[in-house]
Design a protein around this motif. Sequence first.
Motif, PDB file in Angstrom:
ATOM      1  N   CYS A   1       0.851 -12.557  -8.094  1.00  0.00           N
ATOM      2  CA  CYS A   1      -0.292 -12.584  -7.175  1.00  0.00           C
ATOM      3  C   CYS A   1      -0.068 -11.622  -6.012  1.00  0.00           C
ATOM      4  O   CYS A   1      -0.129 -12.001  -4.845  1.00  0.00           O
ATOM      5  N   THR A   2       0.220 -10.358  -6.343  1.00  0.00           N
ATOM      6  CA  THR A   2       0.419  -9.309  -5.339  1.00  0.00           C
ATOM      7  C   THR A   2      -0.774  -8.368  -5.357  1.00  0.00           C
ATOM      8  O   THR A   2      -1.279  -8.014  -6.421  1.00  0.00           O
ATOM      9  N   TYR A   3      -1.205  -7.956  -4.188  1.00  0.00           N
ATOM     10  CA  TYR A   3      -2.292  -6.981  -4.056  1.00  0.00           C
ATOM     11  C   TYR A   3      -1.702  -5.596  -3.862  1.00  0.00           C
ATOM     12  O   TYR A   3      -0.839  -5.406  -3.012  1.00  0.00           O
ATOM     13  N   ILE A   4      -2.182  -4.635  -4.679  1.00  0.00           N
ATOM     14  CA  ILE A   4      -1.847  -3.233  -4.460  1.00  0.00           C
ATOM     15  C   ILE A   4      -3.103  -2.577  -3.912  1.00  0.00           C
ATOM     16  O   ILE A   4      -4.215  -2.895  -4.337  1.00  0.00           O
ATOM     17  N   GLN A   5      -2.927  -1.701  -2.943  1.00  0.00           N
ATOM     18  CA  GLN A   5      -4.083  -1.023  -2.369  1.00  0.00           C
ATOM     19  C   GLN A   5      -3.705   0.388  -1.969  1.00  0.00           C
ATOM     20  O   GLN A   5      -2.527   0.693  -1.795  1.00  0.00           O
ATOM     21  N   ASN A   6      -4.727   1.245  -1.873  1.00  0.00           N
ATOM     22  CA  ASN A   6      -4.445   2.627  -1.499  1.00  0.00           C
ATOM     23  C   ASN A   6      -3.855   2.686  -0.091  1.00  0.00           C
ATOM     24  O   ASN A   6      -4.103   1.807   0.731  1.00  0.00           O
ATOM     25  N   PRO A   7      -3.014   3.709   0.171  1.00  0.00           N
ATOM     26  CA  PRO A   7      -2.270   3.775   1.430  1.00  0.00           C
ATOM     27  C   PRO A   7      -3.113   3.687   2.696  1.00  0.00           C
ATOM     28  O   PRO A   7      -2.673   3.108   3.683  1.00  0.00           O
ATOM     29  N   SER A   8      -4.324   4.220   2.694  1.00  0.00           N
ATOM     30  CA  SER A   8      -5.136   4.175   3.907  1.00  0.00           C
ATOM     31  C   SER A   8      -6.231   3.114   3.829  1.00  0.00           C
ATOM     32  O   SER A   8      -7.199   3.171   4.571  1.00  0.00           O
ATOM     33  N   TYR A   9      -6.050   2.139   2.944  1.00  0.00           N
ATOM     34  CA  TYR A   9      -7.051   1.082   2.753  1.00  0.00           C
ATOM     35  C   TYR A   9      -7.374   0.406   4.089  1.00  0.00           C
ATOM     36  O   TYR A   9      -6.467   0.130   4.860  1.00  0.00           O
TER      37      TYR A   9
ATOM     38  N   SER B   1       0.836  -1.194   0.000  1.00  0.00           N
ATOM     39  CA  SER B   1       0.000   0.000   0.000  1.00  0.00           C
ATOM     40  C   SER B   1       0.879   1.255   0.000  1.00  0.00           C
ATOM     41  O   SER B   1       0.421   2.343   0.285  1.00  0.00           O
ATOM     42  N   THR B   2       2.120   1.077  -0.362  1.00  0.00           N
ATOM     43  CA  THR B   2       3.070   2.186  -0.405  1.00  0.00           C
ATOM     44  C   THR B   2       3.174   2.723  -1.828  1.00  0.00           C
ATOM     45  O   THR B   2       3.573   1.997  -2.744  1.00  0.00           O
ATOM     46  N   CYS B   3       2.796   3.979  -2.008  1.00  0.00           N
ATOM     47  CA  CYS B   3       2.908   4.602  -3.325  1.00  0.00           C
ATOM     48  C   CYS B   3       4.371   4.610  -3.744  1.00  0.00           C
ATOM     49  O   CYS B   3       5.266   4.815  -2.925  1.00  0.00           O
ATOM     50  N   GLY B   4       4.613   4.336  -5.020  1.00  0.00           N
ATOM     51  CA  GLY B   4       5.969   4.296  -5.551  1.00  0.00           C
ATOM     52  C   GLY B   4       6.652   2.958  -5.389  1.00  0.00           C
ATOM     53  O   GLY B   4       7.794   2.795  -5.798  1.00  0.00           O
ATOM     54  N   SER B   5       5.958   1.983  -4.811  1.00  0.00           N
ATOM     55  CA  SER B   5       6.582   0.675  -4.605  1.00  0.00           C
ATOM     56  C   SER B   5       6.614  -0.133  -5.897  1.00  0.00           C
ATOM     57  O   SER B   5       5.894   0.146  -6.852  1.00  0.00           O
TER      58      SER B   5
END
Length: 164
Positions: free
Chosen positions: A47-55, A37-41
């Motif tokens: 099979c990785t989940y991306i999510q908004n920082p305050s999810y 959930s870290t922007c710029g990562s």
Amino acid sequence: MTVYGTCYSSSECSSKGGDVDGNCASGFGVCCIFTTSTCGSTVTNNCTYIQNPSYPSSESTGTSCSYSVTPQSDDICQLRLDFDNFDITETSTTVGTCVDTFDVTSGSSRDYYALCGTLSGQHMYIETGRKTSDQTLSFTIATTSTVATWRIKVNQIECWSTSK
């Protein structure tokens, strides 16, 4: 929604930076969950989940967030993005115009439309052009709306896969 992982040994999961969530392979492995959930990562595991920082809370106005997806090899032809939770503001006064946007830059020559609105439960495929350079997934939240939430599962699909 259910979160899915990849079966690894406990030490492999740990060395890859995943979180253990139960057993697999008749107890010889662990279900390894990858989430960022870290922007710029940079996403390097399948099979990785991306999510908004305050999810699971929403993002605020002025948020720009991008993730780089590095294909595991030059035998990756597509990325499949599963929108587990995707809700960003669609329009203001002009119907069909995105105010907040999700945009993709891929290794192929394809140009993808910016997406917005509620897309939870949907998915899309991104052509990588067999490039091992990063594919970029970018969010721009411009409105003062309280709706800007995302969690997307990113799968890398080999060129020979029947899933392609």
